[in-house]
Design an enzyme around this catalytic site. Sequence first.
Site, PDB file in Angstrom:
ATOM      1  N   GLU A 118       6.014  65.740  63.375  1.00 29.42           N
ATOM      2  CA  GLU A 118       7.605  65.571  62.977  1.00 29.42           C
ATOM      3  C   GLU A 118       8.568  65.532  64.150  1.00 29.42           C
ATOM      4  OE1 GLU A 118       7.600  69.818  61.938  1.00 29.42           O
ATOM      5  OE2 GLU A 118       6.242  68.196  61.660  1.00 29.42           O
ATOM      6  N   ASP A 198      25.969  56.876  55.411  1.00 28.56           N
ATOM      7  CA  ASP A 198      25.432  57.503  56.564  1.00 28.56           C
ATOM      8  C   ASP A 198      26.739  57.803  57.445  1.00 28.56           C
ATOM      9  OD1 ASP A 198      22.453  57.552  58.074  1.00 28.56           O
ATOM     10  OD2 ASP A 198      24.163  57.340  59.522  1.00 28.56           O
ATOM     11  N   SER A 220      30.136  57.993  55.698  1.00 30.13           N
ATOM     12  CA  SER A 220      30.150  59.267  55.085  1.00 30.13           C
ATOM     13  C   SER A 220      31.551  60.095  55.440  1.00 30.13           C
ATOM     14  CB  SER A 220      29.022  60.165  55.528  1.00 30.13           C
ATOM     15  OG  SER A 220      29.010  60.343  56.950  1.00 30.13           O
ATOM     16  N   LEU A 240      18.105  63.915  57.722  1.00 23.72           N
ATOM     17  CA  LEU A 240      17.270  64.749  58.624  1.00 23.72           C
ATOM     18  C   LEU A 240      17.799  64.963  59.890  1.00 23.72           C
ATOM     19  CD1 LEU A 240      14.159  65.539  59.545  1.00 23.72           C
ATOM     20  CD2 LEU A 240      14.284  63.143  60.448  1.00 23.72           C
ATOM     21  N   VAL A 267      14.306  64.529  49.090  1.00 27.52           N
ATOM     22  CA  VAL A 267      13.181  64.172  50.143  1.00 27.52           C
ATOM     23  C   VAL A 267      13.316  65.091  51.474  1.00 27.52           C
ATOM     24  CG1 VAL A 267      12.138  62.377  51.454  1.00 27.52           C
ATOM     25  CG2 VAL A 267      13.164  61.733  49.334  1.00 27.52           C
ATOM     26  N   ALA A 268      14.412  65.649  51.550  1.00 31.93           N
ATOM     27  CA  ALA A 268      14.418  66.638  52.720  1.00 31.93           C
ATOM     28  C   ALA A 268      13.941  67.779  52.297  1.00 31.93           C
ATOM     29  CB  ALA A 268      15.908  66.600  53.037  1.00 31.93           C
ATOM     30  N   ASP A 270      11.418  69.436  52.551  1.00 31.88           N
ATOM     31  CA  ASP A 270      10.237  69.885  53.640  1.00 31.88           C
ATOM     32  C   ASP A 270      11.006  70.443  54.672  1.00 31.88           C
ATOM     33  OD1 ASP A 270       7.673  69.289  52.903  1.00 31.88           O
ATOM     34  OD2 ASP A 270       7.888  67.165  53.716  1.00 31.88           O
ATOM     35  N   VAL A 298       9.517  67.692  45.195  1.00 38.52           N
ATOM     36  CA  VAL A 298       8.066  67.845  45.686  1.00 38.52           C
ATOM     37  C   VAL A 298       8.220  67.925  47.287  1.00 38.52           C
ATOM     38  CG1 VAL A 298       5.905  66.752  45.770  1.00 38.52           C
ATOM     39  CG2 VAL A 298       7.242  66.669  43.728  1.00 38.52           C
ATOM     40  N   ALA A 299       7.527  68.919  47.507  1.00 32.97           N
ATOM     41  CA  ALA A 299       7.606  69.062  49.196  1.00 32.97           C
ATOM     42  C   ALA A 299       6.379  68.131  49.994  1.00 32.97           C
ATOM     43  CB  ALA A 299       7.122  70.575  49.517  1.00 32.97           C
ATOM     44  N   MET A 301       5.523  64.693  49.094  1.00 29.27           N
ATOM     45  CA  MET A 301       5.531  63.431  48.201  1.00 29.27           C
ATOM     46  C   MET A 301       4.270  62.631  48.664  1.00 29.27           C
ATOM     47  SD  MET A 301       9.707  62.778  47.747  1.00 29.27           S
ATOM     48  CE  MET A 301       9.302  61.204  46.780  1.00 29.27           C
TER      49      MET A 301
END
Length: 372
Positions: A118, A198, A220, A240, A267-268, A270, A298-299, A301
């Site tokens: 990553e 964003d 944003s 992220l 989704v973040a 993780d 869910v870590a 997905m």
Amino acid sequence: MIVGVPKEIKLQEHRIGLTPESVKALTDKKHQVLVEDNGGFEAGFTNEDYIKAGAKIVKTPQEIFKTAELIVKVKEPQMNEVEMIREGQIIYTYLHLAAAKELTLGLMKSKSVCIAYETVTDDTGRLPLLAPMSAVAGRMSIQAGAHSLEKNQKGRGLLIGGAPGVESANVVILGGGVVGENAAIIATGMRGKVFVVDKSVKRLEELHKQFGDKIIPTDSSKADLNKLISECDLLVGGVLIPGAEAPKIVTKEMVKSMKRGSVIVDVAIDQGGCVETSKPTTHANPTYLVDDVVHYCVANMPGGVPRTSTMALNKATLPLLLKLADQGYKKTLQENKNYLAGLNIYRGKITFKGVSDAFNLDYFSPSDLLSN
């Protein structure tokens, strides 16, 4: 080089580090590949597929960790795997260390060489090894959100696309990166009313050019985020900071203001999650309620679609893997600054700033360490 591919043992994780096609690319170059027995079965790859590609099937992970010089995985090593890692062994996988202090300390203690998918970059500053799984997770986020909106999942009982004479659901996507873009692809396809938030005006312009009036690009810095979140039916967190803990964009108070049965897909997660009320969940038990808001966190997905995910991931990870196997980690990392960005821990020392900052631990320059 001897490359080892253990079976993934994280709960509900069905991907595998290498496809048979990737194994053949290694064995064609005379590298030895060890694959754990039935390691790829849930992703649709049999032992016979790997044997035909030139791999050796081994019965236990202990044999792989004991023998291999380079370990290829998908998810971060679990603590019982960390105990098997040897000094100087190369670990090549997703790590997400900024959200995992115990793992970070364990890998430091092992004195291994840890390269994180990553944080590998390209010449544009993007994250090519993270991108395929971000794309999968982004697309899955809308599927998961749509399912969670159903009444029997404790959701609002809404269809994202509405129905004739019935308005579509409001979908707010935080972050216009790979996750956000792919979430928008599915959300617009389902005919939701889609807001993409964003901080980059340039990125919002790119997305508007791509999607046209199917999305509402939202700056944003100018948006009333509290209002946007309170009025949404589905909130997707795709924020992220590469290699670092995700910023908490959505506060507990914002969650409280959301409608009963609305859904958050973080989704973040993780990287710690971008919602204050988020905590990691599994595919087996994916959701929970806070203030009557459904949280899907869910870590792993992409582990829910292991065949698609494994094949997409390997297309991205194979070039660096071949380099590592052909010429070793030192030459490979020293020759390419983008690959060097993937080095997170080197023989007991943290070499990625986002990780050292997360835990207030000493940071060491990777290029300096490799030159010694």
